[in-house]
Design a protein around this motif. Structure first.
Motif, PDB file in Angstrom:
ATOM      1  N   SER A  25       0.845  -1.185   0.000  1.00 18.82           N
ATOM      2  CA  SER A  25       0.000   0.000   0.000  1.00 18.82           C
ATOM      3  C   SER A  25       0.884   1.240   0.000  1.00 18.82           C
ATOM      4  CB  SER A  25      -0.931   0.007   1.220  1.00 18.82           C
ATOM      5  OG  SER A  25      -0.182   0.040   2.419  1.00 18.82           O
ATOM      6  N   GLY A  26       0.274   2.374  -0.353  1.00 15.84           N
ATOM      7  CA  GLY A  26       0.989   3.636  -0.311  1.00 15.84           C
ATOM      8  C   GLY A  26       1.671   4.039  -1.601  1.00 15.84           C
ATOM      9  N   PHE A  27       1.481   3.258  -2.655  1.00 13.47           N
ATOM     10  CA  PHE A  27       2.057   3.618  -3.956  1.00 13.47           C
ATOM     11  C   PHE A  27       1.263   2.927  -5.059  1.00 13.47           C
ATOM     12  CE2 PHE A  27       4.324  -0.402  -4.847  1.00 13.47           C
ATOM     13  CZ  PHE A  27       4.395  -0.964  -3.580  1.00 13.47           C
ATOM     14  N   THR A  28       1.510   3.341  -6.298  1.00 19.25           N
ATOM     15  CA  THR A  28       0.808   2.761  -7.447  1.00 19.25           C
ATOM     16  C   THR A  28       1.470   1.427  -7.775  1.00 19.25           C
ATOM     17  OG1 THR A  28       0.322   4.986  -8.253  1.00 19.25           O
ATOM     18  CG2 THR A  28       0.000   3.162  -9.796  1.00 19.25           C
ATOM     19  N   PHE A  29       0.874   0.381  -7.275  1.00 16.77           N
ATOM     20  CA  PHE A  29       1.492  -0.943  -7.247  1.00 16.77           C
ATOM     21  C   PHE A  29       1.960  -1.406  -8.623  1.00 16.77           C
ATOM     22  CE2 PHE A  29       2.213  -4.927  -5.158  1.00 16.77           C
ATOM     23  CZ  PHE A  29       1.857  -5.929  -6.048  1.00 16.77           C
ATOM     24  N   ARG A  30       1.139  -1.217  -9.623  1.00 17.86           N
ATOM     25  CA  ARG A  30       1.432  -1.790 -10.943  1.00 17.86           C
ATOM     26  C   ARG A  30       2.646  -1.148 -11.611  1.00 17.86           C
ATOM     27  NH1 ARG A  30      -2.965   1.521 -11.475  1.00 17.86           N
ATOM     28  NH2 ARG A  30      -2.777   3.249 -12.947  1.00 17.86           N
ATOM     29  N   ASN A  31       3.106  -0.033 -11.079  1.00 15.68           N
ATOM     30  CA  ASN A  31       4.211   0.687 -11.700  1.00 15.68           C
ATOM     31  C   ASN A  31       5.589   0.215 -11.252  1.00 15.68           C
ATOM     32  OD1 ASN A  31       2.353   2.231 -13.044  1.00 15.68           O
ATOM     33  ND2 ASN A  31       2.666   4.077 -11.815  1.00 15.68           N
ATOM     34  N   ASN A  52       8.492  -7.712 -12.674  1.00  7.64           N
ATOM     35  CA  ASN A  52       8.278  -6.324 -13.025  1.00  7.64           C
ATOM     36  C   ASN A  52       6.803  -5.959 -12.876  1.00  7.64           C
ATOM     37  OD1 ASN A  52       7.202  -7.569 -15.319  1.00  7.64           O
ATOM     38  ND2 ASN A  52       7.959  -5.967 -16.685  1.00  7.64           N
ATOM     39  N   GLY A  53       6.488  -4.723 -13.197  1.00  9.23           N
ATOM     40  CA  GLY A  53       5.172  -4.191 -12.886  1.00  9.23           C
ATOM     41  C   GLY A  53       4.006  -4.900 -13.539  1.00  9.23           C
ATOM     42  N   ASP A  54       4.185  -5.317 -14.799  1.00  8.76           N
ATOM     43  CA  ASP A  54       3.077  -5.997 -15.476  1.00  8.76           C
ATOM     44  C   ASP A  54       3.180  -7.507 -15.385  1.00  8.76           C
ATOM     45  OD1 ASP A  54       4.317  -5.432 -18.893  1.00  8.76           O
ATOM     46  OD2 ASP A  54       5.049  -6.699 -17.266  1.00  8.76           O
ATOM     47  N   ILE A  70       7.111 -16.867  -8.689  1.00  8.68           N
ATOM     48  CA  ILE A  70       6.676 -15.533  -8.277  1.00  8.68           C
ATOM     49  C   ILE A  70       5.524 -15.108  -9.181  1.00  8.68           C
ATOM     50  CG2 ILE A  70       8.297 -14.284  -9.764  1.00  8.68           C
ATOM     51  CD1 ILE A  70       8.655 -12.265  -7.453  1.00  8.68           C
ATOM     52  N   SER A  71       4.582 -14.378  -8.616  1.00 13.82           N
ATOM     53  CA  SER A  71       3.468 -13.852  -9.397  1.00 13.82           C
ATOM     54  C   SER A  71       2.932 -12.619  -8.692  1.00 13.82           C
ATOM     55  CB  SER A  71       2.369 -14.902  -9.568  1.00 13.82           C
ATOM     56  OG  SER A  71       1.838 -15.287  -8.315  1.00 13.82           O
ATOM     57  N   ARG A  72       2.060 -11.902  -9.369  1.00 21.24           N
ATOM     58  CA  ARG A  72       1.451 -10.724  -8.753  1.00 21.24           C
ATOM     59  C   ARG A  72       0.040 -10.549  -9.263  1.00 21.24           C
ATOM     60  NH1 ARG A  72       5.301  -5.955  -9.883  1.00 21.24           N
ATOM     61  NH2 ARG A  72       3.617  -4.678  -8.996  1.00 21.24           N
ATOM     62  N   ASN A  77      -3.032  -5.579  -5.258  1.00 22.46           N
ATOM     63  CA  ASN A  77      -1.794  -5.009  -4.703  1.00 22.46           C
ATOM     64  C   ASN A  77      -0.985  -6.068  -3.954  1.00 22.46           C
ATOM     65  OD1 ASN A  77      -2.651  -2.563  -5.725  1.00 22.46           O
ATOM     66  ND2 ASN A  77      -2.477  -1.458  -3.795  1.00 22.46           N
ATOM     67  N   THR A  78      -0.894  -7.236  -4.523  1.00 21.13           N
ATOM     68  CA  THR A  78      -0.269  -8.363  -3.842  1.00 21.13           C
ATOM     69  C   THR A  78       0.718  -9.084  -4.756  1.00 21.13           C
ATOM     70  OG1 THR A  78      -2.254  -8.693  -2.498  1.00 21.13           O
ATOM     71  CG2 THR A  78      -0.695 -10.512  -2.579  1.00 21.13           C
ATOM     72  N   VAL A  79       1.858  -9.423  -4.199  1.00 18.61           N
ATOM     73  CA  VAL A  79       2.836 -10.267  -4.880  1.00 18.61           C
ATOM     74  C   VAL A  79       2.970 -11.554  -4.079  1.00 18.61           C
ATOM     75  CG1 VAL A  79       4.802  -9.186  -3.715  1.00 18.61           C
ATOM     76  CG2 VAL A  79       5.145 -10.357  -5.898  1.00 18.61           C
ATOM     77  N   TYR A  80       3.155 -12.649  -4.800  1.00 15.56           N
ATOM     78  CA  TYR A  80       3.193 -13.967  -4.183  1.00 15.56           C
ATOM     79  C   TYR A  80       4.522 -14.671  -4.465  1.00 15.56           C
ATOM     80  CZ  TYR A  80      -1.880 -13.192  -4.358  1.00 15.56           C
ATOM     81  OH  TYR A  80      -3.136 -12.665  -4.230  1.00 15.56           O
ATOM     82  N   LEU A  81       4.850 -15.613  -3.601  1.00 20.29           N
ATOM     83  CA  LEU A  81       5.958 -16.517  -3.853  1.00 20.29           C
ATOM     84  C   LEU A  81       5.492 -17.914  -3.476  1.00 20.29           C
ATOM     85  CD1 LEU A  81       8.928 -16.645  -4.819  1.00 20.29           C
ATOM     86  CD2 LEU A  81       9.572 -16.703  -2.388  1.00 20.29           C
ATOM     87  N   GLU A  82       5.250 -18.728  -4.489  1.00 24.29           N
ATOM     88  CA  GLU A  82       4.871 -20.108  -4.260  1.00 24.29           C
ATOM     89  C   GLU A  82       6.131 -20.953  -4.223  1.00 24.29           C
ATOM     90  OE1 GLU A  82       1.947 -21.573  -6.947  1.00 24.29           O
ATOM     91  OE2 GLU A  82       1.759 -23.504  -5.927  1.00 24.29           O
TER      92      GLU A  82
END
Length: 114
Positions: A25-31, A52-54, A70-72, A77-82
């Protein structure tokens, strides 16, 4: 205010799996490029994976390639690590980072032990 909050750590047996999450949170995540790093007990931080962002550019450390994914989800606004086929040497505190300005979460502990 930028915040990164990791969750999903725990204790598993060798060969087991875990999925870590990092809510931002607190920023434009996708960027922003985000990455996972880890700190094994008594050792320095080491890079694990980045995305990266996309989500189209992904990289992994050799030690985890083929086992970790890794995925997002930019809508959440979430990034994952499986993490699959976990090994004792994967034991560490795992952190989510936004490396451009060295933002890092509080970490989530992963212990791989029989």
């Amino acid at each position: 205010q930028v915040t990164l909050v990791e969750s999903g750590g725990g204790t598993v047996q060798p060969g087991g799996s875990l999925k870590l999450s990092c809510v931002a949170s607190g920023f434009t995540f996708r960027n922003y490029l985000l990455r996972w790093v880890r700190q094994p007990p008594g050792k320095n931080l080491e890079w694990v994976s980045g995305i990266n962002g996309d989500g189209r550019s992904i990289s992994y450390a050799a030690s985890v390639r083929g086992r970790f994914t890794i995925s997002r989800d930019n809508a959440k606004n979430t990034v994952y690590l499986e993490m699959n086929d976990l090994r004792p040497e994967d034991t560490a505190v795992y952190y989510c980072e936004r490396p451009d300005e060295n933002y890092r979460g509080q970490g989530t502990r992963v212990t791989v032990s029989s």
